[in-house]
Design a protein around this motif. Structure first.
Motif, PDB file in Angstrom:
ATOM      1  N   GLU A  29       4.358 -17.652  -1.344  1.00 40.15           N
ATOM      2  CA  GLU A  29       5.424 -17.120  -2.193  1.00 40.15           C
ATOM      3  C   GLU A  29       5.214 -15.657  -2.580  1.00 40.15           C
ATOM      4  O   GLU A  29       6.014 -15.104  -3.339  1.00 40.15           O
ATOM      5  N   LEU A  30       4.180 -15.032  -2.075  1.00 35.43           N
ATOM      6  CA  LEU A  30       3.875 -13.668  -2.480  1.00 35.43           C
ATOM      7  C   LEU A  30       4.886 -12.671  -1.916  1.00 35.43           C
ATOM      8  O   LEU A  30       5.347 -12.803  -0.781  1.00 35.43           O
ATOM      9  N   THR A  31       5.236 -11.682  -2.744  1.00 36.42           N
ATOM     10  CA  THR A  31       6.158 -10.632  -2.335  1.00 36.42           C
ATOM     11  C   THR A  31       5.493  -9.263  -2.498  1.00 36.42           C
ATOM     12  O   THR A  31       4.465  -9.131  -3.159  1.00 36.42           O
ATOM     13  N   PHE A  32       6.132  -8.251  -1.895  1.00 37.45           N
ATOM     14  CA  PHE A  32       5.599  -6.911  -2.054  1.00 37.45           C
ATOM     15  C   PHE A  32       6.739  -5.909  -2.175  1.00 37.45           C
ATOM     16  O   PHE A  32       7.904  -6.199  -1.882  1.00 37.45           O
ATOM     17  N   GLU A  33       6.371  -4.717  -2.657  1.00 36.49           N
ATOM     18  CA  GLU A  33       7.293  -3.591  -2.723  1.00 36.49           C
ATOM     19  C   GLU A  33       6.666  -2.443  -1.947  1.00 36.49           C
ATOM     20  O   GLU A  33       5.470  -2.186  -2.067  1.00 36.49           O
ATOM     21  N   LEU A  34       7.458  -1.800  -1.127  1.00 40.86           N
ATOM     22  CA  LEU A  34       6.933  -0.651  -0.386  1.00 40.86           C
ATOM     23  C   LEU A  34       7.325   0.636  -1.086  1.00 40.86           C
ATOM     24  O   LEU A  34       8.306   0.687  -1.823  1.00 40.86           O
ATOM     25  N   GLN A  35       6.538   1.657  -0.856  1.00 40.43           N
ATOM     26  CA  GLN A  35       6.826   2.966  -1.419  1.00 40.43           C
ATOM     27  C   GLN A  35       7.358   3.902  -0.342  1.00 40.43           C
ATOM     28  O   GLN A  35       6.794   3.985   0.753  1.00 40.43           O
ATOM     29  N   VAL A  36       8.446   4.566  -0.669  1.00 41.09           N
ATOM     30  CA  VAL A  36       9.014   5.590   0.208  1.00 41.09           C
ATOM     31  C   VAL A  36       8.425   6.919  -0.248  1.00 41.09           C
ATOM     32  O   VAL A  36       8.847   7.506  -1.239  1.00 41.09           O
ATOM     33  N   GLU A  37       7.415   7.371   0.475  1.00 45.80           N
ATOM     34  CA  GLU A  37       6.680   8.579   0.097  1.00 45.80           C
ATOM     35  C   GLU A  37       6.633   9.618   1.212  1.00 45.80           C
ATOM     36  O   GLU A  37       5.920  10.622   1.087  1.00 45.80           O
ATOM     37  N   ASP A  38       7.403   9.378   2.274  1.00 47.51           N
ATOM     38  CA  ASP A  38       7.350  10.272   3.425  1.00 47.51           C
ATOM     39  C   ASP A  38       8.655  10.114   4.204  1.00 47.51           C
ATOM     40  O   ASP A  38       9.173   8.992   4.301  1.00 47.51           O
TER      41      ASP A  38
END
Length: 345
Positions: free
Chosen positions: A170-179
């Protein structure tokens, strides 16, 4: 994710995160408010809002800082932490103990998690920290997510998602838009575990070669990137968050504290007006300007939006307004968002 989106995310370097962090941040923010913003009159002046509105906002900010100063927190093992190969395992263990203590005390923020290192920097360390952290819990407290920074290649996404899947279904993640290299592969269905996309202002603007004084959230280049993020995920449930202001008051003098609040409030308003309803906070002083600005933003339009939605549902019309169905849908969404932001647990 739960369907509730926090107003902000607080980032705390892992070596500074303790069971007292939430209380300490709230108390420091309250102290600043009581000293430099003791009444609605000062709030109206500093944040440039009508006095009647300030009289509504001020007690809400006091109550929020007292009851729930942090809605979402990340224990940062990336840029805010640095490279400490001989210490990171120990800081993981300390962070686990702090989270468990907060949870046991009923003080863990509603959303919380880690920011691990990027695969671009140290994939092995990123995986080790995440595994050590998650496997240390007998039962993971609710609200957990993990921030995946500097996603420079699309291949990083399925690899990280697979790692998460091996640790919990059930784990989720968030990505970072840094480029800028991240933008081309943002799209609906990028990954089923992807719950949010957060904008990273400083790495992004640096990658474009902008000078330091132009590395700011309201730069046109940042508006462009955020618009592409909105377009990519407009048909999905992926949450969007803006970045941060890397500044604190120059001193405890009222003029310096007020200057910081004015600067931060301007950026928060810019984010809100462009459809980004969450942002990062990096210092306790930011909590005051964050909540004051968000509350004022929603309260300014709440009554008029409510009137227009009610009139539409009653098949009548507000004088001088001709709303379209798409506008009503947007107004109703804004009211739900305001109710969430202005409400309590």
């Amino acid at each position: 994710m739960s369907g509730w989106q926090p107003i902000h995310t607080v980032y705390v370097p892992a070596d500074r995160f303790t069971a007292a962090t939430v209380t300490t941040w709230g108390q420091e923010a309250l102290d600043l408010l009581h000293k430099h913003l003791p009444s609605a009159d000062e709030l109206a002046s500093v944040f440039d809002v009508p006095l009647d509105l300030a009289r509504d906002v001020h007690p809400r900010v006091v109550a929020k800082l007292t009851d729930e100063p942090i809605e979402d927190v990340r224990i940062d093992f990336e840029d805010g932490y640095g490279n400490r190969p001989g210490q990171e395992d120990g800081h993981v263990a300390a962070a686990v103990a702090a989270v468990q203590a907060l949870h046991d005390a009923g003080a863990l923020p509603r959303r919380w998690g880690l920011r691990v290192k990027s695969f671009a920097d140290d994939e092995e360390r990123s995986e080790r920290t995440l595994r050590l952290f998650l496997e240390s819990f007998e039962s993971l407290p609710p609200g957990f997510t993990v921030t995946f920074p500097k996603v420079l290649e699309e291949s990083y996404v399925p690899r990280f998602s697979s790692l998460l899947g091996s640790l919990g279904s059930e784990l989720t993640f968030e990505l970072q838009v840094e480029d800028p290299r991240t933008l081309p592969f943002l799209r609906p269905g990028l990954d089923p575990r992807l719950a949010a996309a957060h904008f990273g202002v400083f790495d992004y603007t640096a990658s474009l070669g902008l000078p330091p004084h132009e590395q700011r959230l309201d730069h046109p280049a940042c508006d462009h990137a955020r618009n592409l993020m909105q377009t990519a995920f407009s048909t999905t449930s992926v949450e969007l968050s803006d970045g941060s202001l890397a500044a604190s008051p120059a001193s405890d003098a009222a003029s310096d504290v007020h200057a910081l609040w004015v600067r931060h409030a301007r950026l928060v308003r810019h984010s809100l007006s462009n459809g980004f309803y969450q942002g990062w906070d990096m210092h306790p002083s930011h909590l005051v300007s964050r909540f004051a600005t968000v509350y004022a933003f929603h309260l300014t339009t709440y009554s008029s939006y409510r009137e227009r939605v009610d009139a539409w549902e009653a098949q009548s019309q507000v004088a001088g307004v001709m709303d379209e169905p798409a506008t009503i849908k947007t107004l109703a969404a804004a009211l739900r968002r305001a109710d969430s932001a202005l409400g309590s647990r």
